[in-house]
Write a protein that holds these residues in place. Structure first.
Motif, PDB file in Angstrom:
ATOM      1  N   ALA A 182       7.161  18.907   1.595  1.00 51.16           N
ATOM      2  CA  ALA A 182       7.428  19.573   2.876  1.00 51.16           C
ATOM      3  C   ALA A 182       8.635  18.990   3.590  1.00 51.16           C
ATOM      4  N   ILE A 183       9.058  17.787   3.200  1.00 49.12           N
ATOM      5  CA  ILE A 183      10.221  17.151   3.808  1.00 49.12           C
ATOM      6  C   ILE A 183      11.456  17.567   3.015  1.00 49.12           C
ATOM      7  N   PRO A 184      12.430  18.221   3.638  1.00 45.78           N
ATOM      8  CA  PRO A 184      13.598  18.705   2.900  1.00 45.78           C
ATOM      9  C   PRO A 184      14.284  17.585   2.113  1.00 45.78           C
ATOM     10  N   GLY A 185      14.517  17.859   0.823  1.00 52.37           N
ATOM     11  CA  GLY A 185      15.180  16.905  -0.051  1.00 52.37           C
ATOM     12  C   GLY A 185      14.241  15.986  -0.793  1.00 52.37           C
ATOM     13  N   VAL A 186      13.000  15.906  -0.365  1.00 58.01           N
ATOM     14  CA  VAL A 186      12.029  14.992  -0.963  1.00 58.01           C
ATOM     15  C   VAL A 186      11.184  15.735  -1.994  1.00 58.01           C
ATOM     16  N   ARG A 187      10.834  15.033  -3.063  1.00 59.62           N
ATOM     17  CA  ARG A 187       9.956  15.594  -4.093  1.00 59.62           C
ATOM     18  C   ARG A 187       8.821  14.612  -4.349  1.00 59.62           C
ATOM     19  N   GLY A 188       7.588  15.103  -4.334  1.00 62.79           N
ATOM     20  CA  GLY A 188       6.440  14.268  -4.661  1.00 62.79           C
ATOM     21  C   GLY A 188       6.210  14.262  -6.161  1.00 62.79           C
ATOM     22  N   VAL A 189       6.075  13.079  -6.742  1.00 66.14           N
ATOM     23  CA  VAL A 189       5.902  12.920  -8.189  1.00 66.14           C
ATOM     24  C   VAL A 189       4.650  12.100  -8.457  1.00 66.14           C
ATOM     25  N   PHE A 190       3.717  12.639  -9.212  1.00 67.12           N
ATOM     26  CA  PHE A 190       2.536  11.868  -9.583  1.00 67.12           C
ATOM     27  C   PHE A 190       2.959  10.702 -10.459  1.00 67.12           C
ATOM     28  N   ALA A 191       2.506   9.479 -10.100  1.00 67.33           N
ATOM     29  CA  ALA A 191       2.991   8.276 -10.791  1.00 67.33           C
ATOM     30  C   ALA A 191       1.871   7.410 -11.342  1.00 67.33           C
ATOM     31  N   GLY A 192       0.661   7.971 -11.478  1.00 66.91           N
ATOM     32  CA  GLY A 192      -0.396   7.214 -12.124  1.00 66.91           C
ATOM     33  C   GLY A 192      -1.606   6.971 -11.242  1.00 66.91           C
ATOM     34  N   ARG A 193      -2.536   6.231 -11.819  1.00 66.71           N
ATOM     35  CA  ARG A 193      -3.786   5.903 -11.149  1.00 66.71           C
ATOM     36  C   ARG A 193      -3.563   4.867 -10.050  1.00 66.71           C
ATOM     37  N   LEU A 194      -4.552   4.758  -9.181  1.00 66.21           N
ATOM     38  CA  LEU A 194      -4.427   3.849  -8.048  1.00 66.21           C
ATOM     39  C   LEU A 194      -4.249   2.394  -8.496  1.00 66.21           C
ATOM     40  N   ARG A 195      -4.775   2.050  -9.658  1.00 66.12           N
ATOM     41  CA  ARG A 195      -4.637   0.680 -10.150  1.00 66.12           C
ATOM     42  C   ARG A 195      -3.187   0.291 -10.407  1.00 66.12           C
ATOM     43  N   ASN A 196      -2.297   1.267 -10.468  1.00 64.46           N
ATOM     44  CA  ASN A 196      -0.870   0.998 -10.690  1.00 64.46           C
ATOM     45  C   ASN A 196      -0.062   0.957  -9.395  1.00 64.46           C
ATOM     46  N   ALA A 197      -0.738   0.883  -8.258  1.00 61.25           N
ATOM     47  CA  ALA A 197      -0.021   0.970  -6.982  1.00 61.25           C
ATOM     48  C   ALA A 197       0.765  -0.289  -6.631  1.00 61.25           C
ATOM     49  N   TYR A 198       0.347  -1.452  -7.129  1.00 61.93           N
ATOM     50  CA  TYR A 198       0.962  -2.700  -6.672  1.00 61.93           C
ATOM     51  C   TYR A 198       2.456  -2.756  -6.946  1.00 61.93           C
ATOM     52  N   GLN A 199       2.869  -2.352  -8.147  1.00 62.63           N
ATOM     53  CA  GLN A 199       4.299  -2.429  -8.451  1.00 62.63           C
ATOM     54  C   GLN A 199       5.116  -1.460  -7.611  1.00 62.63           C
ATOM     55  N   VAL A 200       4.523  -0.343  -7.216  1.00 58.56           N
ATOM     56  CA  VAL A 200       5.221   0.604  -6.340  1.00 58.56           C
ATOM     57  C   VAL A 200       5.323   0.021  -4.932  1.00 58.56           C
ATOM     58  N   GLU A 201       4.252  -0.599  -4.453  1.00 53.98           N
ATOM     59  CA  GLU A 201       4.276  -1.244  -3.146  1.00 53.98           C
ATOM     60  C   GLU A 201       5.353  -2.337  -3.090  1.00 53.98           C
ATOM     61  N   CYS A 202       5.425  -3.117  -4.164  1.00 53.62           N
ATOM     62  CA  CYS A 202       6.345  -4.263  -4.180  1.00 53.62           C
ATOM     63  C   CYS A 202       7.788  -3.866  -4.457  1.00 53.62           C
ATOM     64  N   LEU A 203       8.016  -2.680  -5.023  1.00 54.31           N
ATOM     65  CA  LEU A 203       9.380  -2.219  -5.279  1.00 54.31           C
ATOM     66  C   LEU A 203      10.197  -2.161  -3.994  1.00 54.31           C
ATOM     67  N   THR A 204       9.528  -2.008  -2.872  1.00 51.14           N
ATOM     68  CA  THR A 204      10.231  -1.962  -1.593  1.00 51.14           C
ATOM     69  C   THR A 204      11.029  -3.239  -1.349  1.00 51.14           C
ATOM     70  N   ALA A 205      10.561  -4.379  -1.852  1.00 43.77           N
ATOM     71  CA  ALA A 205      11.317  -5.625  -1.706  1.00 43.77           C
ATOM     72  C   ALA A 205      12.669  -5.519  -2.403  1.00 43.77           C
ATOM     73  N   ASN A 206      12.682  -4.892  -3.579  1.00 42.12           N
ATOM     74  CA  ASN A 206      13.943  -4.694  -4.295  1.00 42.12           C
ATOM     75  C   ASN A 206      14.860  -3.736  -3.552  1.00 42.12           C
ATOM     76  N   LEU A 207      14.282  -2.682  -2.988  1.00 43.05           N
ATOM     77  CA  LEU A 207      15.098  -1.705  -2.263  1.00 43.05           C
ATOM     78  C   LEU A 207      15.705  -2.320  -1.002  1.00 43.05           C
TER      79      LEU A 207
END
Length: 228
Positions: A182-207
């Motif tokens: 719903a946000i212009p320019g943004v695309r939602g992509v399924f990226a796995g089960r909830l058990r895989n959330a930690y690396q996505v949460e921590c990627l923000t440190a790299n960004l």
């Protein structure tokens, strides 16, 4: 064939809606025609922020309330609170969030002289902590890696990034992807089960490190061949 999800039929509550990430997402969703409730520990603070957001978006469908009212009245709830208050905030909302979709976008980060770094989470990830605290809530994880600065800058017509959506409930992740789309320019992509959330949460440190070095507002893009 599954019917497409219309996010404008939803009411989205934003816990931590007075903070940077909550504000940015609330503004974009309101601009997209989605009703938004800003949640805060103090109802007065939430309503003051909601008034500002109504002015910025030129819309009337943003209101403010205390966290309990926000969680109770919303169909989908975004947790955008500080990591330090994550557990306490959700613990007080167990009954109000029963059966609802929770989107957790909290990043467990610390900062020192060397910059941002990921903090350990006993449950495995922030989203898994939410899952344990809210056993009857449909917990998902998303919106960790999209720039709050770009979201809040409504002069930017589009926010060019993908949002990684994780969760064990397929219908819930489809709703969250629709909210991303719903946000212009943004695309939602399924990226796995909830058990895989930690690396996505921590990627923000790299960004954050990228942003500081190159003076940008970096995000994530997933690329695949056109035939897919």
């Amino acid at each position: 064939m599954t019917e497409p999800i219309d996010p404008t039929t939803l009411t989205v509550g934003v816990l931590g809606g007075t903070g940077a990430q909550g504000k940015g997402l609330a503004l974009r969703w309101a601009k997209a025609g989605i009703r938004v409730i800003i949640g805060s520990r103090a109802a007065e603070r939430a309503e003051a922020s909601a008034a500002e957001y109504r002015r910025l978006t030129g819309t009337e469908h943003i209101t403010g309330a205390d966290n309990a009212t926000c969680a109770g009245e919303a169909d989908v709830v975004l947790a955008a609170v500080p990591w330090e208050s994550h557990a306490d905030t959700l613990t007080g909302l167990v009954e109000l969030l029963r059966g609802k979709i929770l989107i957790d976008c909290v990043n467990p980060l610390g900062f020192d002289k060397k910059g941002p770094y990921p903090l350990p989470v006993e449950e495995g990830s922030v989203a898994q902590q939410a899952e344990q605290l809210l056993p009857e809530t449909r917990v998902t994880a998303a919106f960790h890696n999209v720039s709050a600065v770009l979201l809040s800058d409504l002069d930017q017509a589009e926010v060019d990034c993908d949002v990684l959506v994780l969760g064990d409930d397929r219908e819930a992740t489809d709703v969250v992807r629709a909210l991303a789309d719903a946000i212009p320019g943004v695309r939602g992509v399924f990226a796995g089960r909830l058990r895989n959330a930690y690396q996505v949460e921590c990627l923000t440190a790299n960004l954050i490190a990228i942003n500081r070095r190159y003076k940008v507002h970096a995000g994530v893009k997933i690329v695949w061949p056109e035939e897919h």
